[in-house]
Scaffold this motif. Structure first.
Motif, PDB file in Angstrom:
ATOM      1  N   UNK A 100     -11.986  18.615  36.744  1.00 20.79           N
ATOM      2  CA  UNK A 100     -10.766  19.290  36.326  1.00 20.79           C
ATOM      3  C   UNK A 100      -9.594  19.034  37.272  1.00 20.79           C
ATOM      4  N   UNK A 101      -9.761  18.160  38.237  1.00 19.47           N
ATOM      5  CA  UNK A 101      -8.658  17.801  39.132  1.00 19.47           C
ATOM      6  C   UNK A 101      -8.001  16.535  38.615  1.00 19.47           C
ATOM      7  N   UNK A 102      -7.212  15.865  39.454  1.00 20.16           N
ATOM      8  CA  UNK A 102      -6.572  14.617  39.053  1.00 20.16           C
ATOM      9  C   UNK A 102      -6.686  13.596  40.167  1.00 20.16           C
ATOM     10  N   UNK A 103      -6.528  12.348  39.786  1.00 12.70           N
ATOM     11  CA  UNK A 103      -6.692  11.260  40.741  1.00 12.70           C
ATOM     12  C   UNK A 103      -5.513  11.182  41.703  1.00 12.70           C
ATOM     13  N   UNK A 104      -5.774  10.583  42.870  1.00  9.35           N
ATOM     14  CA  UNK A 104      -4.721  10.361  43.837  1.00  9.35           C
ATOM     15  C   UNK A 104      -3.921   9.098  43.530  1.00  9.35           C
ATOM     16  N   UNK A 105      -4.406   8.286  42.598  1.00  9.89           N
ATOM     17  CA  UNK A 105      -3.781   6.997  42.292  1.00  9.89           C
ATOM     18  C   UNK A 105      -3.048   7.083  40.944  1.00  9.89           C
ATOM     19  N   UNK A 106      -1.840   6.518  40.940  1.00  6.95           N
ATOM     20  CA  UNK A 106      -1.007   6.611  39.737  1.00  6.95           C
ATOM     21  C   UNK A 106      -1.620   5.886  38.552  1.00  6.95           C
ATOM     22  N   UNK A 107      -2.342   4.791  38.793  1.00  3.72           N
ATOM     23  CA  UNK A 107      -2.903   4.038  37.676  1.00  3.72           C
ATOM     24  C   UNK A 107      -3.929   4.879  36.925  1.00  3.72           C
ATOM     25  N   UNK A 108      -4.714   5.694  37.638  1.00  6.01           N
ATOM     26  CA  UNK A 108      -5.710   6.522  36.965  1.00  6.01           C
ATOM     27  C   UNK A 108      -5.077   7.775  36.349  1.00  6.01           C
ATOM     28  N   UNK A 109      -4.008   8.252  36.943  1.00  6.69           N
ATOM     29  CA  UNK A 109      -3.288   9.359  36.302  1.00  6.69           C
ATOM     30  C   UNK A 109      -2.657   8.892  34.998  1.00  6.69           C
ATOM     31  N   UNK A 110      -2.092   7.683  35.016  1.00 10.87           N
ATOM     32  CA  UNK A 110      -1.540   7.121  33.776  1.00 10.87           C
ATOM     33  C   UNK A 110      -2.628   6.901  32.743  1.00 10.87           C
ATOM     34  N   UNK A 111      -3.800   6.465  33.199  1.00  9.66           N
ATOM     35  CA  UNK A 111      -4.917   6.258  32.280  1.00  9.66           C
ATOM     36  C   UNK A 111      -5.364   7.571  31.656  1.00  9.66           C
ATOM     37  N   UNK A 112      -5.379   8.648  32.429  1.00  7.25           N
ATOM     38  CA  UNK A 112      -5.743   9.965  31.883  1.00  7.25           C
ATOM     39  C   UNK A 112      -4.747  10.407  30.816  1.00  7.25           C
ATOM     40  N   UNK A 113      -3.475  10.114  31.041  1.00  6.69           N
ATOM     41  CA  UNK A 113      -2.462  10.440  30.038  1.00  6.69           C
ATOM     42  C   UNK A 113      -2.670   9.647  28.755  1.00  6.69           C
ATOM     43  N   UNK A 114      -3.073   8.379  28.890  1.00  7.19           N
ATOM     44  CA  UNK A 114      -3.349   7.560  27.700  1.00  7.19           C
ATOM     45  C   UNK A 114      -4.531   8.107  26.925  1.00  7.19           C
ATOM     46  N   UNK A 115      -5.565   8.554  27.632  1.00  4.51           N
ATOM     47  CA  UNK A 115      -6.712   9.164  26.953  1.00  4.51           C
ATOM     48  C   UNK A 115      -6.280  10.419  26.188  1.00  4.51           C
ATOM     49  N   UNK A 116      -5.434  11.213  26.810  1.00  2.00           N
ATOM     50  CA  UNK A 116      -4.934  12.407  26.129  1.00  2.00           C
ATOM     51  C   UNK A 116      -4.142  12.067  24.881  1.00  2.00           C
ATOM     52  N   UNK A 117      -3.333  10.995  24.940  1.00  2.00           N
ATOM     53  CA  UNK A 117      -2.563  10.566  23.767  1.00  2.00           C
ATOM     54  C   UNK A 117      -3.501  10.107  22.652  1.00  2.00           C
ATOM     55  N   UNK A 118      -4.545   9.396  23.013  1.00  2.00           N
ATOM     56  CA  UNK A 118      -5.492   8.926  22.006  1.00  2.00           C
ATOM     57  C   UNK A 118      -6.216  10.096  21.331  1.00  2.00           C
ATOM     58  N   UNK A 119      -6.641  11.066  22.129  1.00  5.52           N
ATOM     59  CA  UNK A 119      -7.343  12.223  21.560  1.00  5.52           C
ATOM     60  C   UNK A 119      -6.399  13.031  20.676  1.00  5.52           C
ATOM     61  N   UNK A 120      -5.138  13.128  21.078  1.00  8.19           N
ATOM     62  CA  UNK A 120      -4.167  13.871  20.265  1.00  8.19           C
ATOM     63  C   UNK A 120      -3.994  13.237  18.891  1.00  8.19           C
ATOM     64  N   UNK A 121      -4.147  11.925  18.788  1.00  2.97           N
ATOM     65  CA  UNK A 121      -4.023  11.258  17.485  1.00  2.97           C
ATOM     66  C   UNK A 121      -5.206  11.536  16.574  1.00  2.97           C
ATOM     67  N   UNK A 122      -6.347  11.931  17.160  1.00  5.06           N
ATOM     68  CA  UNK A 122      -7.544  12.230  16.374  1.00  5.06           C
ATOM     69  C   UNK A 122      -8.353  13.290  17.114  1.00  5.06           C
ATOM     70  N   UNK A 123      -7.989  14.575  16.963  1.00  5.25           N
ATOM     71  CA  UNK A 123      -8.659  15.634  17.724  1.00  5.25           C
ATOM     72  C   UNK A 123     -10.152  15.745  17.437  1.00  5.25           C
ATOM     73  N   UNK A 124     -10.622  15.221  16.314  1.00  9.56           N
ATOM     74  CA  UNK A 124     -12.040  15.311  15.965  1.00  9.56           C
ATOM     75  C   UNK A 124     -12.785  14.010  16.244  1.00  9.56           C
ATOM     76  N   UNK A 125     -12.259  13.190  17.140  1.00 16.29           N
ATOM     77  CA  UNK A 125     -12.897  11.911  17.408  1.00 16.29           C
ATOM     78  C   UNK A 125     -14.292  12.134  17.977  1.00 16.29           C
ATOM     79  N   UNK A 126     -15.243  11.358  17.462  1.00 12.81           N
ATOM     80  CA  UNK A 126     -16.623  11.490  17.899  1.00 12.81           C
ATOM     81  C   UNK A 126     -16.876  10.766  19.207  1.00 12.81           C
ATOM     82  N   UNK A 127     -17.976  11.109  19.844  1.00 16.43           N
ATOM     83  CA  UNK A 127     -18.317  10.528  21.144  1.00 16.43           C
ATOM     84  C   UNK A 127     -18.568   9.032  21.034  1.00 16.43           C
ATOM     85  N   UNK A 128     -19.232   8.582  19.997  1.00 14.99           N
ATOM     86  CA  UNK A 128     -19.551   7.155  19.866  1.00 14.99           C
ATOM     87  C   UNK A 128     -18.289   6.301  19.756  1.00 14.99           C
ATOM     88  N   UNK A 129     -17.324   6.745  18.983  1.00 12.33           N
ATOM     89  CA  UNK A 129     -16.083   5.988  18.835  1.00 12.33           C
ATOM     90  C   UNK A 129     -15.315   5.961  20.149  1.00 12.33           C
TER      91      UNK A 129
END
Length: 287
Positions: free
Chosen positions: A208-237
């Protein structure tokens, strides 16, 4: 005897028109000849003046000059007045009026298109149930030598019961470590991904914390954007997306063909699914 010039006839009618317009400002009861004697006495000097002016207008109207000008105007209108409108002001107003809005059209139902950013080639895979997670993790680790998936627990516990929500730890050697929060409901045991947080491979951070590196913080934001596009996305996908980051620091951006973007020198952490070639394209966020 020749008729008077047109200019003099126009002047006679103009004077008559002005005198009639001036009479519109007279007292209203004075213009009602039938009730003059009962409404207002004519002993007032101003009323006597108004009365005299009305008599002058009537006398002027019956004069030969005015009658001749009126007959000439009537003959001229009959001769060439077919296209003359009797209310130019109203016509101009109509011309300036904006066009009427179109009638409302009936509602046409359109097919709703999915806004999901995930691949559609995995739609035929059966959704993963909560009771199937352990076996899925074992099979996944057998098929992927460079990736590892497991259940994360805050303390070393011998309990094998799957919590809801559960936190999974996914890692790619020397590339990244991610924590996935997955959950299900009592009515529907299908696992869905709620959130994902990315860290460096050697960072010792809590999920529940965040990375010290900007590249991984940006990556976490991208994951959040992807999940927001499909809130019911399954684990396999979602796992197919995570596996595409195996070469995150060596893949070139599909747009600029650079490994690191010109601004910020960040790797291509964004992924766009190519439907035709069926693979994840790497892109910089700024591209």
């Amino acid at each position: 005897m020749s008729p008077p010039p047109v200019e003099s006839q126009v002047q006679v009618l103009t004077d008559l028109y002005n005198s009639i317009q001036n009479a519109r400002h007279f007292p209203r009861d004075l213009l009602k000849t039938a009730t003059v004697s009962n409404a207002l006495p004519l002993t007032s000097p101003s009323l006597s003046l108004y009365s005299q002016q009305l008599k002058d207008i009537a006398q002027n109207l019956r004069s030969d000059a005015v009658q001749t000008a009126l007959r000439a105007a009537q003959d001229s209108a009959k001769a060439d007045g077919k296209n003359i409108t009797n209310n130019v002001r109203r016509e101009n107003r109509k011309r300036r009026r904006p066009p009427s809005p179109e009638s409302p059209q009936p509602y046409t139902a359109t097919e709703q298109q999915s806004s999901s950013l995930f691949s559609s080639s995995k739609d035929d895979v059966a959704p993963l149930k909560s009771q199937e997670l352990i076996e899925y993790i074992r099979q996944f680790n057998k098929e992927h030598s460079s990736c590892k998936l497991g259940i994360w627990q805050a303390t070393r516990s011998s309990s094998k019961d799957l919590k809801n929500p559960a936190i999974l730890r996914f890692s790619i050697k020397d590339v990244l470590t991610t924590y996935l929060t997955v959950s299900y409901t009592a009515d529907d045991p299908t696992l869905s991904v709620e959130s994902v947080t990315a860290f460096g491979p050697r960072e010792r951070k809590l999920p529940h914390s965040q990375s010290e590196y900007s590249v991984y913080r940006t990556l976490s934001q991208e994951f959040g954007r992807m999940i927001h596009s499909d809130p019911q996305v399954g684990l396999q996908r979602f796992m197919t997306l995570l596996c595409s980051y195996e070469n995150m620091f060596t893949m070139r951006c599909e747009k600029c063909q650079r490994v690191l973007c010109a601004e910020g020198h960040v790797a291509a952490v964004q992924r766009v699914w190519n439907e035709n070639k069926e693979y994840w394209e790497a892109r910089h966020v700024s591209c």
